[in-house]
Design a protein around this motif. Sequence first.
Motif, mmCIF file in Angstrom:
data_model
loop_
_atom_site.group_PDB
_atom_site.id
_atom_site.type_symbol
_atom_site.label_atom_id
_atom_site.label_comp_id
_atom_site.label_asym_id
_atom_site.label_seq_id
_atom_site.Cartn_x
_atom_site.Cartn_y
_atom_site.Cartn_z
ATOM 1 N N VAL A 1 0.837 -1.215 0.000
ATOM 2 C CA VAL A 1 0.000 0.000 0.000
ATOM 3 C C VAL A 1 0.868 1.261 0.000
ATOM 4 C CG1 VAL A 1 -1.639 1.384 1.339
ATOM 5 C CG2 VAL A 1 -2.017 -1.071 1.071
ATOM 6 N N THR B 1 1.462 3.483 -3.420
ATOM 7 C CA THR B 1 0.832 4.811 -3.344
ATOM 8 C C THR B 1 1.888 5.902 -3.508
ATOM 9 O OG1 THR B 1 -0.855 3.932 -1.858
ATOM 10 C CG2 THR B 1 -0.601 6.325 -1.904
ATOM 11 N N ALA C 1 5.791 16.888 10.257
ATOM 12 C CA ALA C 1 5.262 15.883 11.194
ATOM 13 C C ALA C 1 4.978 16.591 12.504
ATOM 14 C CB ALA C 1 6.245 14.737 11.378
ATOM 15 N N ILE D 1 -4.240 12.685 -1.294
ATOM 16 C CA ILE D 1 -4.162 11.234 -1.053
ATOM 17 C C ILE D 1 -4.965 10.837 0.180
ATOM 18 C CG2 ILE D 1 -2.569 9.285 -0.764
ATOM 19 C CD1 ILE D 1 -0.320 11.155 -1.705
ATOM 20 N N GLY D 2 -5.059 11.737 1.130
ATOM 21 C CA GLY D 2 -5.728 11.347 2.374
ATOM 22 C C GLY D 2 -6.254 12.536 3.135
ATOM 23 N N ALA E 1 -6.494 12.638 6.802
ATOM 24 C CA ALA E 1 -6.318 12.093 8.156
ATOM 25 C C ALA E 1 -6.994 12.959 9.221
ATOM 26 C CB ALA E 1 -4.835 11.944 8.468
ATOM 27 N N TRP F 1 -6.580 7.461 -5.426
ATOM 28 C CA TRP F 1 -7.049 6.323 -4.603
ATOM 29 C C TRP F 1 -6.412 5.068 -5.188
ATOM 30 C CZ3 TRP F 1 -12.288 3.384 -4.563
ATOM 31 C CH2 TRP F 1 -12.353 2.588 -3.416
ATOM 32 N N GLY G 1 6.151 4.647 11.002
ATOM 33 C CA GLY G 1 6.323 3.512 10.093
ATOM 34 C C GLY G 1 5.008 2.756 9.940
#
Length: 323
Positions: free
Chosen positions: A122, A126, A171, A237-238, A240, A263, A317
């Motif tokens: 995945v 991606t 991050a 892409i996302g 979150a 996707w 990770g």
Amino acid sequence: MKAIVVERLGPPDVMELREVPRPEPKAGEVRLKVEAVGVNFADVLAVAGEYLTRTRVPYTPGMELAGTVEALGEGVSGVQLGQRVAALGGSGGLAEYATVPAAGLIPVPESFSAAQAAAFPVSYMTAYLALKTLGRGQEGEWVLVQAAAGALGTASTQLAKALGMRVIALASTEEKLDIARSLGADVTILQDDPERVKKVRAAAGGQGVPLILEVVGGSRFPESLEMAANRGRIVFIGNASREDAQLHPAALMKRNLTVTGLWLTSLLTDPATAQEAAAGLAPLIASGRVTPQVGPTYPLSRSAQAFQDILDRKTTGKVIVEP
Ligand code: NDP
């Protein structure tokens, strides 16, 4: 066999460890003895009933797994019993045994552990499709990677560097930024730094970033438009944040921006696209330039905790569950 069963959608604690019958492979399927399952943010959303497709219950979550072929369904050829493989499917991974279509099996490099094999498909497919196929990233170009210590984030950082790109990593904590630096990120900035938009633009030579991999969405999405360079590409892409992201098309005009959705599931329905990503990744795996970053590992009985830790942003990770 033991398996995780979800009977009603909701937070991770709806997941229960149960004794269920071992699944029989149908025609064209194989049964795997599951050795490792990669847990994705998408699994968390699916259990919550917030994924792109409707989750039908009861079901066993787990879309990404690695194991050994243990039984062959009718008509399966070219697959050996005992072969180590990875698989990408809709569900069923969080169990001692799982059935998957033989056509979708992914060979596992000798050098990969079961956990690395489950951490790979995945995130790396991606990342490749986002950076190259849809994002059209070029050598020497800057790319912004959000949630850079996560599963997709570590894959994207590593892969972008291996492809000769320059990485600005975002991050939420310094520990996570350390991980991004260890993977080669050129510039690291805290996700909540009040000066983040200015710093990101400055890092990319004051011009903004030509390629942005968006995985947070929500109220952060308009900031990505501000961080982008003239003619910048943003691959969505996302989400979150799980908040709605607003996009006014007029906001794209000022700097001639392109926003592209991605996707993996629908992209992989095109065999040529899947082949392109696999071919692009193969030499980088063989040379050891990309190696899946295995994060915390949980036993099957603690799957709900694994899901909760992803939601609480505690993991880095790829989170792995080992039956
Ligand atoms: P990760 O391992 O990256 O975990 C999610 C990360 O998202 C967290 O660690 C956290 O990093 C970040 N995050 C930011 N805001 C929030 C929030 N409000 N709540 C929780 N986490 C937050 O997971 P994955 O690698 O599985 O997925 C990363 C993203 O990519 C997700 O949005 C996922 O849906 C998407 N994705 C989409 C695919 C597709 O086909 N479209 C395929 C693969 C992934 P930090 O603390 O540093 O902010």
